[in-house]
Design an enzyme around this catalytic site. Structure first.
Site, PDB file in Angstrom:
ATOM      1  N   GLY A 216       1.008  -1.049  -0.048  1.00  0.00           N
ATOM      2  CA  GLY A 216      -0.176   0.254  -0.154  1.00  0.00           C
ATOM      3  C   GLY A 216       1.203   1.328   0.198  1.00  0.00           C
ATOM      4  N   ASP A 217       2.086   1.100   0.344  1.00  0.00           N
ATOM      5  CA  ASP A 217       3.166   2.453   0.053  1.00  0.00           C
ATOM      6  C   ASP A 217       3.789   1.745  -1.173  1.00  0.00           C
ATOM      7  OD1 ASP A 217       4.639   5.359   0.549  1.00  0.00           O
ATOM      8  OD2 ASP A 217       2.909   4.910   2.307  1.00  0.00           O
ATOM      9  N   ASP A 218       5.303   3.012  -0.697  1.00  0.00           N
ATOM     10  CA  ASP A 218       5.914   2.411  -1.930  1.00  0.00           C
ATOM     11  C   ASP A 218       7.426   0.832  -1.809  1.00  0.00           C
ATOM     12  OD1 ASP A 218       6.644   5.228  -2.785  1.00  0.00           O
ATOM     13  OD2 ASP A 218       7.213   5.171  -0.785  1.00  0.00           O
TER      14      ASP A 218
END
Ligand SMILES: *[C@@H]1O[C@H](CO)[C@@H](O)[C@H](O)[C@H]1NC(C)=O
Ligand SMILES: *[C@@H]1O[C@H](CO)[C@@H](O)[C@H](O)[C@H]1NC(C)=O
Ligand SMILES: *[C@@H]1O[C@H](CO)[C@@H](O)[C@H](O)[C@H]1NC(C)=O
Ligand SMILES: *[C@@H]1O[C@H](CO)[C@@H](O)[C@H](O)[C@H]1NC(C)=O
Ligand SMILES: *[C@@H]1O[C@H](CO)[C@@H](O)[C@H](O)[C@H]1NC(C)=O
Ligand SMILES: *[C@@H]1O[C@H](CO)[C@@H](O)[C@H](O)[C@H]1NC(C)=O
Ligand SMILES: *[C@@H]1O[C@H](CO)[C@@H](O)[C@H](O)[C@H]1NC(C)=O
Ligand SMILES: *[C@@H]1O[C@H](CO)[C@@H](O)[C@H](O)[C@H]1NC(C)=O
Ligand SMILES: *[C@@H]1O[C@H](CO)[C@@H](O)[C@H](O)[C@H]1NC(C)=O
Length: 462
Positions: free
Chosen positions: A251-253
């Protein structure tokens, strides 16, 4: 029972009977091999220390007892703790030096959702604040500090952070302390994290910080693509780091290289440098495959990236910074990207914002220079580039060569402001600030190898 292993041969003391000898030899014959920076002479099972793998019994004390017991072998060949098949519920526990945590196939470490199982730690000195709340933070599930020679590996066993409890609290604004990470190792050297599946971290998954000589290999990392701040691997103020053969959906980098936050990071002054990332595959629809920043106030330099793949991801190798960060991002080399369904192929942001507190210095401008990308194929992408430097602080020395991008229908394919550099053999045609040279060339990529690339893993026997 603690038994001794001498890499290839099981050593047997005089007191042990012939029957045990035969049994030990059988152990040797059926020995499974695994790659590691160092093999261990001693090993024991979590069950020897009262561990129960029923998914219900809490094993925090068993892990603590086991690791405390095995720490006595630090100066005698080191020790390995086996987590056997089963579901091992536990709160946060601390690692020790010259130690291997080994997850067998079908071993699952389940993170407790009982907050009393998570001790509190002070904020990180290069951050000054917690990221979720200004106060302290929860210790990570697996934590280590001031260690040397520490390994977390296995035959693709699983560590499940059971993060939904924490994501809900984050969304409801109920966090009084910053969420725990899944694995955090601080002030340490000679670290290996490999051959594991990591799922549903409360926040970032793997966070080596203020550390050096790190190999991260063969990790499969999964979190829902809408889970908050579930970064995959975040080397933070780290030197000599090698990340390879990882598959990350999050859900992120997927990877974020960092080095501290605004005035706290500038003061702490510890860069991330000499980092190689290769054969990474990433899916992250709202984030980057590899981010440099946004916390980069101690500086980021000499990062080499080779043969990476992203699909359905927002951007590839992105710079995130802003006035107030200070520091630098320089000598970044990217070679070989295969991209599909991206929003931006190239993205640099000079107005990231997100400051720890009003005490930051807006005059602390970051120095962004010598950023090189070559050999890129990108299909079904919305935009080629959004390159946004800072007024009076342009991003310079950008080099882009041998790039083919298809799919963009929007008119402004290259949106460039306050940047400078050169391009060669790039389609579609780049912006005027990155003029295409008549005489073609390839952007540089270092020919030497980093010391961490030359580290050979030994074949150890389990
Ligand atoms: C812990 O270490 C001691 C040696 O100091 C050993 O005798 C004991 O059996 C170990 N405990 C367990 C549960 O293995
Ligand atoms: C783990 O280490 C941290 C930092 O040294 C310490 O604060 C914490 O109490 C330790 N936890 C345990 C369970 O020993
Ligand atoms: C760990 O190392 C850091 C940096 O060298 C030092 O400041 C800190 O006091 C050490 N902590 C412990 C518990 O030894
Ligand atoms: C490890 O397990 C994960 C989850 O089951 C799987 O997706 C991955 O392919 C496995 N990796 C290897 C090398 O077997
Ligand atoms: C560990 O992972 C590496 C890289 O993915 C792979 O080459 C190796 O075979 C794996 N080893 C084991 C024991 O699974
Ligand atoms: C990258 O891919 C190229 C082409 O397939 C290959 O020759 C090279 O060895 C790869 N490099 C790494 C570090 O995987
Ligand atoms: C930025 O870094 C480059 C390379 O290290 C250096 O030549 C240049 O003077 C720096 N610029 C600023 C504004 O500090
Ligand atoms: C250009 O990039 C592609 C990958 O997109 C690569 O296969 C090819 O070898 C590169 N060409 C040169 C001349 O380096
Ligand atoms: C171009 O980039 C600038 C700076 O990032 C942004 O403000 C602007 O909206 C962009 N223009 C378009 C048409 O996307």
């Amino acid at each position: 029972m603690v038994f001794e292993i001498n890499n290839d041969f099981v050593q047997v003391g005089g007191v042990i009977s012939a029957i045990l000898l035969l049994a030990s030899l059988r152990v040797k014959v059926s020995c499974d091999e695994y790659p590691a920076m160092s093999c261990r002479k001693h090993s024991a099972f979590l069950t020897d220390f009262g561990g129960v793998g029923d998914g219900k019994t809490c094993n925090t004390k068993a892990f603590e007892y086991a690791i405390r017991n095995l720490s006595q072998y630090a100066c005698d060949g080191g020790a390995l703790l086996v987590v056997p098949p089963g579901k091992w519920l536990t709160g946060s526990f601390n690692l020790t030096s010259h130690f291997t945590l080994f997850l067998q196939k079908d071993a699952v470490i389940l993170a407790s959702q009982d907050e009393s199982e998570w001790p509190h730690l002070p904020v990180l000195p290069s951050y000054g604040r917690g990221r979720d709340a200004p106060g302290g933070r929860f210790s990570s599930l697996i934590f280590g500090t001031n260690l040397t020679d520490v390994i977390i590996t296995g035959f693709n066993g699983t560590i499940d952070g059971q993060g939904s409890y924490w994501w809900d609290k984050f969304h409801k604004g109920e966090l009084k302390l910053t969420r725990p990470y899944l694995i955090e190792i601080m002030f340490s050297d000679h670290i290996q994290i490999s051959n594991l599946t990591l799922i549903n971290s409360p926040s970032w998954f793997v966070h080596p910080i203020y550390s050096s000589d790190i190999i991260i290999q063969g990790l499969t990392i999964f979190a829902p693509v809408d889970s908050p701040n579930t970064d995959g691997i975040d080397p933070d103020s780290c030197t000599n780091t090698r990340i390879e053969d990882c598959y990350i959906v999050s859900g992120d980098d997927c990877v974020a290289i960092k080095s501290g936050w605004d005035e706290y990071g500038i003061k702490f002054g510890m860069p991330s440098q000499h980092i190689i990332i290769r054969r990474l595959t990433c899916i992250s629809p709202d984030s980057a495959m590899i981010a440099l920043g946004s916390e980069m106030s101690g500086g980021i330099k000499d990062v080499r990236v080779e043969n990476i793949t992203a699909l359905n991801t927002q951007s590839a190798v992105r710079i995130k910074t802003g006035a107030g960060r200070g520091g630098y991002v320089k000598d970044i080399f990217v070679k070989g990207m295969s991209l599909n369904k991206m929003k931006y192929v190239f993205w640099m942001t000079g107005s990231y914002g997100s400051h720890p507190d009003p005490g930051f210095d807006p005059k602390a401008l970051p120095n962004i220079t010598a950023i090189n990308y070559r050999d890129v194929r990108a299909d079904h992408c919305k935009y080629s580039a959004r390159l946004e430097g800072i007024p009076n602080d342009p991003f310079t020395g950008i080099c882009i060569s041998n790039v083919t991008i298809t799919g963009g229908k929007k008119k402004l394919q290259w949106n460039c402001t306050h940047v400078g550099g050169v391009t060669s053999k790039v389609l579609p045609k780049p912006c005027k600030l990155l003029p295409e040279k008549k005489k073609t060339f390839d952007c540089p990529f270092p020919e030497d190898k980093l010391p961490i690339e030359n580290v050979q893993l030994k074949t150890c026997c389990f």
